[in-house]
Design a protein around this motif. Structure first.
Motif, PDB file in Angstrom:
ATOM      1  N   HIS A   1       6.093   9.769  -4.260  1.00 50.91           N
ATOM      2  CA  HIS A   1       4.849  10.378  -4.733  1.00 50.91           C
ATOM      3  C   HIS A   1       4.798  10.501  -6.256  1.00 50.91           C
ATOM      4  O   HIS A   1       3.727  10.690  -6.831  1.00 50.91           O
ATOM      5  CB  HIS A   1       4.664  11.754  -4.096  1.00 50.91           C
ATOM      6  CG  HIS A   1       5.582  12.813  -4.641  1.00 50.91           C
ATOM      7  ND1 HIS A   1       6.942  12.779  -4.459  1.00 50.91           N
ATOM      8  CD2 HIS A   1       5.324  13.926  -5.370  1.00 50.91           C
ATOM      9  CE1 HIS A   1       7.489  13.830  -5.048  1.00 50.91           C
ATOM     10  NE2 HIS A   1       6.535  14.543  -5.604  1.00 50.91           N
TER      11      HIS A   1
ATOM     12  N   MET B   1      -8.284   2.802  -0.629  1.00 48.80           N
ATOM     13  CA  MET B   1      -7.235   3.233  -1.559  1.00 48.80           C
ATOM     14  C   MET B   1      -7.832   3.816  -2.835  1.00 48.80           C
ATOM     15  O   MET B   1      -7.635   3.274  -3.924  1.00 48.80           O
ATOM     16  CB  MET B   1      -6.304   2.055  -1.874  1.00 48.80           C
ATOM     17  CG  MET B   1      -5.364   1.716  -0.730  1.00 48.80           C
ATOM     18  SD  MET B   1      -4.380   0.229  -0.999  1.00 48.80           S
ATOM     19  CE  MET B   1      -5.509  -0.996  -0.336  1.00 48.80           C
TER      20      MET B   1
ATOM     21  N   CYS C   1       0.471   2.486 -10.332  1.00 47.42           N
ATOM     22  CA  CYS C   1      -0.982   2.256 -10.322  1.00 47.42           C
ATOM     23  C   CYS C   1      -1.565   2.349 -11.736  1.00 47.42           C
ATOM     24  O   CYS C   1      -2.431   1.556 -12.116  1.00 47.42           O
ATOM     25  CB  CYS C   1      -1.673   3.260  -9.408  1.00 47.42           C
ATOM     26  SG  CYS C   1      -1.265   3.082  -7.659  1.00 47.42           S
TER      27      CYS C   1
ATOM     28  N   TYR D   1       1.704   6.418   0.753  1.00 50.07           N
ATOM     29  CA  TYR D   1       1.165   7.293  -0.296  1.00 50.07           C
ATOM     30  C   TYR D   1      -0.264   6.900  -0.663  1.00 50.07           C
ATOM     31  O   TYR D   1      -1.098   7.757  -0.949  1.00 50.07           O
ATOM     32  CB  TYR D   1       2.050   7.245  -1.551  1.00 50.07           C
ATOM     33  CG  TYR D   1       1.544   8.164  -2.638  1.00 50.07           C
ATOM     34  CD1 TYR D   1       1.791   9.533  -2.585  1.00 50.07           C
ATOM     35  CD2 TYR D   1       0.789   7.672  -3.699  1.00 50.07           C
ATOM     36  CE1 TYR D   1       1.300  10.390  -3.559  1.00 50.07           C
ATOM     37  CE2 TYR D   1       0.294   8.519  -4.684  1.00 50.07           C
ATOM     38  CZ  TYR D   1       0.554   9.882  -4.612  1.00 50.07           C
ATOM     39  OH  TYR D   1       0.054  10.720  -5.576  1.00 50.07           O
ATOM     40  N   LEU D   2      -0.560   5.588  -0.645  1.00 50.74           N
ATOM     41  CA  LEU D   2      -1.882   5.111  -1.030  1.00 50.74           C
ATOM     42  C   LEU D   2      -2.805   4.901   0.168  1.00 50.74           C
ATOM     43  O   LEU D   2      -4.022   5.047   0.044  1.00 50.74           O
ATOM     44  CB  LEU D   2      -1.760   3.802  -1.826  1.00 50.74           C
ATOM     45  CG  LEU D   2      -1.006   3.883  -3.155  1.00 50.74           C
ATOM     46  CD1 LEU D   2      -0.897   2.501  -3.788  1.00 50.74           C
ATOM     47  CD2 LEU D   2      -1.682   4.859  -4.112  1.00 50.74           C
TER      48      LEU D   2
ATOM     49  N   ASN E   1      -6.996   6.244  -4.574  1.00 48.42           N
ATOM     50  CA  ASN E   1      -6.026   6.786  -5.527  1.00 48.42           C
ATOM     51  C   ASN E   1      -5.189   5.715  -6.211  1.00 48.42           C
ATOM     52  O   ASN E   1      -4.255   6.035  -6.941  1.00 48.42           O
ATOM     53  CB  ASN E   1      -5.108   7.784  -4.818  1.00 48.42           C
ATOM     54  CG  ASN E   1      -5.857   8.993  -4.326  1.00 48.42           C
ATOM     55  OD1 ASN E   1      -6.752   9.498  -5.001  1.00 48.42           O
ATOM     56  ND2 ASN E   1      -5.519   9.465  -3.136  1.00 48.42           N
ATOM     57  N   GLY E   2      -5.538   4.438  -5.986  1.00 47.38           N
ATOM     58  CA  GLY E   2      -4.818   3.362  -6.661  1.00 47.38           C
ATOM     59  C   GLY E   2      -4.451   2.245  -5.716  1.00 47.38           C
ATOM     60  O   GLY E   2      -4.376   2.436  -4.501  1.00 47.38           O
ATOM     61  N   THR E   3      -4.225   1.066  -6.300  1.00 47.13           N
ATOM     62  CA  THR E   3      -3.905  -0.114  -5.494  1.00 47.13           C
ATOM     63  C   THR E   3      -2.592  -0.748  -5.939  1.00 47.13           C
ATOM     64  O   THR E   3      -2.483  -1.958  -6.093  1.00 47.13           O
ATOM     65  CB  THR E   3      -5.047  -1.139  -5.579  1.00 47.13           C
ATOM     66  OG1 THR E   3      -5.311  -1.442  -6.953  1.00 47.13           O
ATOM     67  CG2 THR E   3      -6.314  -0.599  -4.945  1.00 47.13           C
ATOM     68  N   CYS E   4      -1.602   0.088  -6.149  1.00 47.73           N
ATOM     69  CA  CYS E   4      -0.234  -0.283  -6.544  1.00 47.73           C
ATOM     70  C   CYS E   4      -0.201  -0.961  -7.917  1.00 47.73           C
ATOM     71  O   CYS E   4      -1.175  -0.927  -8.670  1.00 47.73           O
ATOM     72  CB  CYS E   4       0.473  -1.090  -5.460  1.00 47.73           C
ATOM     73  SG  CYS E   4       0.222  -2.863  -5.409  1.00 47.73           S
TER      74      CYS E   4
ATOM     75  N   MET F   1       4.535   6.110  -7.406  1.00 54.58           N
ATOM     76  CA  MET F   1       3.350   5.306  -7.106  1.00 54.58           C
ATOM     77  C   MET F   1       2.191   5.527  -8.080  1.00 54.58           C
ATOM     78  O   MET F   1       1.545   4.553  -8.506  1.00 54.58           O
ATOM     79  CB  MET F   1       2.903   5.527  -5.663  1.00 54.58           C
ATOM     80  CG  MET F   1       3.840   4.926  -4.620  1.00 54.58           C
ATOM     81  SD  MET F   1       4.273   3.194  -4.900  1.00 54.58           S
ATOM     82  CE  MET F   1       2.674   2.416  -4.706  1.00 54.58           C
ATOM     83  N   PRO F   2       1.874   6.756  -8.483  1.00 55.79           N
ATOM     84  CA  PRO F   2       0.799   6.909  -9.472  1.00 55.79           C
ATOM     85  C   PRO F   2       1.086   6.186 -10.778  1.00 55.79           C
ATOM     86  O   PRO F   2       0.169   5.644 -11.416  1.00 55.79           O
ATOM     87  CB  PRO F   2       0.726   8.430  -9.677  1.00 55.79           C
ATOM     88  CG  PRO F   2       1.242   9.006  -8.404  1.00 55.79           C
ATOM     89  CD  PRO F   2       2.334   8.068  -7.977  1.00 55.79           C
TER      90      PRO F   2
ATOM     91  N   GLY G   1       0.807  -1.217   0.000  1.00 54.64           N
ATOM     92  CA  GLY G   1       0.000   0.000   0.000  1.00 54.64           C
ATOM     93  C   GLY G   1       0.835   1.259   0.000  1.00 54.64           C
ATOM     94  O   GLY G   1       0.548   2.213  -0.712  1.00 54.64           O
TER      95      GLY G   1
END
Length: 428
Positions: free
Chosen positions: A293, A337, A300, A190-191, A339-342, A296-297, A187
């Motif tokens: 930061h 999460m 994802c 960040y997420l 904003n995304g799940t890796c 990670m996006p 996670g």
């Protein structure tokens, strides 16, 4: 620096000003084994834990200290301890909570190494575990005994990426006077920040997304500072009774909620067992953390694109990715999460295990590696690798089929990554 946003914290916590001795802009590598005391009283204060400064390189290091402060700030905790690996972080956490005769309730669908620690290694020291369907709260509650000392979960199960209901599990753990321990490796803060959902202790394999480049082993433990050890003194004598190996100090009395756990893990466990994070590793992890930061996006984004591609492919039997609409844990992902799940995607093949093996050897861009959460895409066949020590029954209980492949999407161009998967699937 509590008023700053995540991106600022990951760059500045622990080094708000340049090193006064050198004016170094980067965090220096303090490559030393030992530290000088001004006099005997100064040494006595350090060894008596009256002065929180450095004692010896097996306990603390100033490069490591910056990493600890940054992760604690990003997770919303009060203190942290960096270790040589994620495995060391998990081991220290359990050993600080449990003694011979004690018990842990753990999620079934956890990383194979964590499963082995709890199922095979720690029982040799008298600490046992029951593995439960963490999504069935009744089953979790029924597994809790008087000697249970923690509930242990992962924010994203490895390799299934299932997402537990952290809020509910924290409430259940606290009902029985035990902490909720959360492995947030996949996670990352960040997420998701598990402490904001009631978690008491968070652990990471910093080797993965926090490091992000496949160069450095490391682990870290973060304490929320919220669990009241003295209110449950009978369950945690290691924290609430005198430690005769350290001048009879009672950690929970001397350091309170905010200092007891990490002080014990450092002063006693790190001192005696020794898997310290070395200053070179701390330097690399500090440097990598500065781009978390940004990375990670992208992980994802690639993970979701790959999951959608695989979902529509006729040779793919199933896809596990909680960010994918229709996934069993999609609603939980939106809750915890959004904003995304890796970038970790697990999937199986209509052609079974043979197809999985053919697929893996046909990849050209993605590489087969015992790693995950790297800047470069890598994949693994869990039944043959990370979960190799499990028998067929244990694999099924953990939701791992013989044809499952775990793909960790890196930072490559999305089209290139999908093209590589497509050509490999054509060979199956």
């Amino acid at each position: 620096m509590s008023n700053y946003k995540f991106e600022t914290l990951q760059l500045h916590v622990g080094q708000e000003q340049a090193d006064p001795a050198t004016d170094s802009r980067a965090v220096p590598i303090y490559q030393t084994t030992s530290y000088v005391f001004r006099n005997s009283q100064h040494a006595a204060d350090r060894f008596g834990l009256a002065d929180a400064g450095n004692i010896y390189g097996r306990l603390t290091n100033s490069t490591q200290d910056v990493f600890e402060k940054r992760i604690a700030a990003l997770e919303g905790g009060v203190a942290a301890l960096a270790t040589a690996s994620g495995a060391a972080a998990i081991t220290y956490t359990i050993e600080a909570l449990a003694q011979a005769g004690d018990h842990i309730v753990a999620q079934k669908t956890i990383y194979g190494g964590s499963y082995n620690l709890l199922a095979h290694t720690l029982p040799g020291f008298g600490i046992t575990a029951d593995f439960v369907n963490i999504h069935d709260l009744a089953e979790v509650e029924s597994a809790i005994r008087p000697e249970t000392r923690a509930i242990y979960i992962e924010t994203l199960g490895n390799p299934n990426s299932d997402i537990p209901d952290i809020d509910a599990l924290a409430e259940l753990a606290h009902k029985y006077g035990i902490p909720l321990v959360v492995d947030n490796t996949f996670g990352t803060p960040y997420l998701i920040r598990p402490i904001e959902h009631g978690a008491d202790i968070v652990v990471h394999s910093a080797t993965k997304f926090l490091g992000g480049h496949g160069t450095t082993l490391g682990g870290i433990i973060v304490d929320s500072g919220k669990f009241d050890w003295m209110a449950h003194a009978d369950k945690f004598p290691g924290l609430t009774t005198p430690d005769e190996s350290y001048h009879g100090v009672t950690y929970a009395e001397k350091f309170g909620r905010e200092g007891a756990f990490i002080t014990k893990a450092t002063a006693q466990l790190m001192r005696d067992l020794g898997p310290m994070q070395n200053p070179q590793a701390a330097f690399f992890l500090n440097s990598s953390l500065e781009s978390l930061h940004v990375r990670m996006p992208r992980h994802c984004e690639n993970g979701l694109a790959v999951a959608k591609f695989l979902q529509s492919h006729p040779k793919v039997r199933f896809v596990s990715y909680p960010g994918l609409e229709g996934d069993k844990y999609y609603d939980m992902a939106q809750k915890y999460m959004p904003n995304g799940t890796c970038g970790v995607v697990s999937f199986g093949f209509t052609g079974g295990r043979a197809a999985a093996e053919t697929f893996m050897k046909s990849l050209k861009l993605a590489q087969i590696a015992t790693h995950v959460a790297d800047a470069r895409t890598c994949c693994l066949h869990p039944a043959n690798a990370t979960h190799r020590q499990m028998n067929d029954e244990e694999l099924i209980a953990c939701g791992i089929s013989a044809d499952m492949v775990r793909l960790s999407c890196g930072l490559e161009d999305t089209a290139d990554l999908i093209a590589d998967l497509e050509q490999a699937l054509e060979q199956c």
